[in-house]
Design a protein around this motif. Structure first.
Motif, PDB file in Angstrom:
ATOM      1  N   HIS A 130       0.666  -1.165  -0.024  1.00 38.86           N
ATOM      2  CA  HIS A 130      -0.133  -0.106   0.053  1.00 38.86           C
ATOM      3  C   HIS A 130       0.935   1.282   0.068  1.00 38.86           C
ATOM      4  O   HIS A 130       0.130   2.323  -0.129  1.00 38.86           O
ATOM      5  CB  HIS A 130      -0.769   0.067   1.223  1.00 38.86           C
ATOM      6  N   LEU A 131       2.151   1.260   0.138  1.00 36.48           N
ATOM      7  CA  LEU A 131       3.038   2.321   0.251  1.00 36.48           C
ATOM      8  C   LEU A 131       3.005   3.102  -1.104  1.00 36.48           C
ATOM      9  O   LEU A 131       3.637   2.294  -2.060  1.00 36.48           O
ATOM     10  CB  LEU A 131       4.425   1.930   0.621  1.00 36.48           C
ATOM     11  N   LYS A 132       2.977   4.289  -0.936  1.00 38.35           N
ATOM     12  CA  LYS A 132       3.002   5.022  -2.112  1.00 38.35           C
ATOM     13  C   LYS A 132       4.133   5.914  -2.462  1.00 38.35           C
ATOM     14  O   LYS A 132       4.384   6.397  -3.504  1.00 38.35           O
ATOM     15  CB  LYS A 132       1.605   5.877  -2.507  1.00 38.35           C
ATOM     16  N   GLN A 133       4.701   6.642  -1.347  1.00 41.18           N
ATOM     17  CA  GLN A 133       5.552   7.629  -1.137  1.00 41.18           C
ATOM     18  C   GLN A 133       6.663   7.202  -0.752  1.00 41.18           C
ATOM     19  O   GLN A 133       7.083   7.723   0.485  1.00 41.18           O
ATOM     20  CB  GLN A 133       4.893   8.936  -0.505  1.00 41.18           C
ATOM     21  N   ILE A 134       7.462   6.003  -1.344  1.00 42.24           N
ATOM     22  CA  ILE A 134       8.793   5.743  -1.084  1.00 42.24           C
ATOM     23  C   ILE A 134       9.913   6.533  -1.416  1.00 42.24           C
ATOM     24  O   ILE A 134       9.824   7.017  -2.579  1.00 42.24           O
ATOM     25  CB  ILE A 134       8.969   4.348  -1.497  1.00 42.24           C
ATOM     26  N   ARG A 135      10.743   7.138  -0.434  1.00 39.54           N
ATOM     27  CA  ARG A 135      11.818   7.978  -0.923  1.00 39.54           C
ATOM     28  C   ARG A 135      13.306   7.388  -0.763  1.00 39.54           C
ATOM     29  O   ARG A 135      13.387   6.582   0.393  1.00 39.54           O
ATOM     30  CB  ARG A 135      11.859   9.361  -0.370  1.00 39.54           C
ATOM     31  N   LEU A 136      14.187   7.458  -1.481  1.00 36.63           N
ATOM     32  CA  LEU A 136      15.544   6.977  -1.223  1.00 36.63           C
ATOM     33  C   LEU A 136      16.043   8.066  -0.396  1.00 36.63           C
ATOM     34  O   LEU A 136      15.944   9.510  -0.915  1.00 36.63           O
ATOM     35  CB  LEU A 136      16.331   7.192  -2.620  1.00 36.63           C
ATOM     36  N   GLU A 137      16.712   7.585   0.820  1.00 37.84           N
ATOM     37  CA  GLU A 137      17.387   8.655   1.693  1.00 37.84           C
ATOM     38  C   GLU A 137      19.059   8.719   1.413  1.00 37.84           C
ATOM     39  O   GLU A 137      19.683   9.625   1.553  1.00 37.84           O
ATOM     40  CB  GLU A 137      17.171   8.288   2.927  1.00 37.84           C
ATOM     41  N   GLU A 138      19.493   7.264   1.626  1.00 34.26           N
ATOM     42  CA  GLU A 138      20.854   7.185   1.647  1.00 34.26           C
ATOM     43  C   GLU A 138      21.284   5.822   0.866  1.00 34.26           C
ATOM     44  O   GLU A 138      20.600   4.933   0.849  1.00 34.26           O
ATOM     45  CB  GLU A 138      21.702   6.981   2.968  1.00 34.26           C
ATOM     46  N   VAL A 139      22.575   5.916   0.205  1.00 34.01           N
ATOM     47  CA  VAL A 139      23.118   4.561  -0.073  1.00 34.01           C
ATOM     48  C   VAL A 139      24.720   4.781   0.359  1.00 34.01           C
ATOM     49  O   VAL A 139      25.225   5.625   0.343  1.00 34.01           O
ATOM     50  CB  VAL A 139      23.351   4.454  -1.581  1.00 34.01           C
ATOM     51  N   GLU A 140      25.056   3.616   0.422  1.00 36.11           N
ATOM     52  CA  GLU A 140      26.523   3.269   0.966  1.00 36.11           C
ATOM     53  C   GLU A 140      26.833   2.065   0.595  1.00 36.11           C
ATOM     54  O   GLU A 140      26.248   1.003   0.419  1.00 36.11           O
ATOM     55  CB  GLU A 140      26.567   3.408   2.532  1.00 36.11           C
ATOM     56  N   LEU A 141      28.084   1.902  -0.080  1.00 34.90           N
ATOM     57  CA  LEU A 141      29.030   0.712  -0.225  1.00 34.90           C
ATOM     58  C   LEU A 141      29.635   0.523   0.612  1.00 34.90           C
ATOM     59  O   LEU A 141      30.331   1.257   1.227  1.00 34.90           O
ATOM     60  CB  LEU A 141      29.774   0.987  -1.814  1.00 34.90           C
ATOM     61  N   SER A 142      29.587  -0.992   1.165  1.00 35.59           N
ATOM     62  CA  SER A 142      30.553  -1.245   2.475  1.00 35.59           C
ATOM     63  C   SER A 142      32.017  -1.177   2.100  1.00 35.59           C
ATOM     64  O   SER A 142      32.298  -1.018   0.765  1.00 35.59           O
ATOM     65  CB  SER A 142      30.355  -2.702   2.944  1.00 35.59           C
ATOM     66  N   ASP A 143      32.830  -0.860   3.181  1.00 37.70           N
ATOM     67  CA  ASP A 143      34.102  -0.675   2.909  1.00 37.70           C
ATOM     68  C   ASP A 143      35.050  -1.692   2.086  1.00 37.70           C
ATOM     69  O   ASP A 143      35.908  -1.724   1.275  1.00 37.70           O
ATOM     70  CB  ASP A 143      35.064  -0.500   3.984  1.00 37.70           C
ATOM     71  N   ASP A 144      34.249  -3.143   2.078  1.00 40.15           N
ATOM     72  CA  ASP A 144      35.229  -4.202   1.689  1.00 40.15           C
ATOM     73  C   ASP A 144      34.179  -4.241   0.153  1.00 40.15           C
ATOM     74  O   ASP A 144      34.796  -5.524  -0.463  1.00 40.15           O
ATOM     75  CB  ASP A 144      34.912  -5.465   2.503  1.00 40.15           C
ATOM     76  N   ARG A 145      33.154  -3.474  -0.212  1.00 44.64           N
ATOM     77  CA  ARG A 145      32.794  -3.480  -1.448  1.00 44.64           C
ATOM     78  C   ARG A 145      31.929  -4.469  -1.752  1.00 44.64           C
ATOM     79  O   ARG A 145      31.426  -5.117  -2.709  1.00 44.64           O
ATOM     80  CB  ARG A 145      33.899  -3.267  -2.653  1.00 44.64           C
ATOM     81  N   ASN A 146      31.292  -5.358  -0.459  1.00 45.29           N
ATOM     82  CA  ASN A 146      30.532  -6.885  -0.716  1.00 45.29           C
ATOM     83  C   ASN A 146      29.089  -6.367  -0.662  1.00 45.29           C
ATOM     84  O   ASN A 146      28.272  -7.337  -0.959  1.00 45.29           O
ATOM     85  CB  ASN A 146      30.890  -7.769   0.329  1.00 45.29           C
TER      86      ASN A 146
END
Length: 81
Positions: free
Chosen positions: A21-37
């Motif tokens: 039912h969610l309509k207003q999903i927003r992206l807040e943050e992205v992060e790649l781990s230090d080991d890039r996994n």
């Protein structure tokens, strides 16, 4: 190997599978781990449990996604201080 756009799409679709039912999903943050996994993707959506607050408060979820497979390894509540 998935890129950041794919990781965000995976997180959104995963969230929608549990909360269709969610309509207003927003992206807040992205992060790649230090080991890039792993990708860590934070999404927000309006808090529907408390509709009297103006503006409405938000709920946050953080997703841990495997870079190689695109598998969602966890979905956790993120508390914003």
């Amino acid at each position: 190997m998935i890129d950041v756009k794919q990781a965000v799409n995976i997180a959104v679709e995963y969230l929608k599978a549990f909360y269709p039912h969610l309509k207003q999903i927003r992206l807040e943050e992205v992060e790649l781990s230090d080991d890039r996994n792993f990708w860590f993707i934070t999404l927000s959506y309006p808090d529907e449990s408390n509709i009297t607050i103006l503006p409405p408060s938000k709920q946050y979820k953080i997703f841990k996604i495997d870079v190689e497979t695109g598998e969602v390894l966890s979905m956790k509540i993120r508390q914003v201080q």
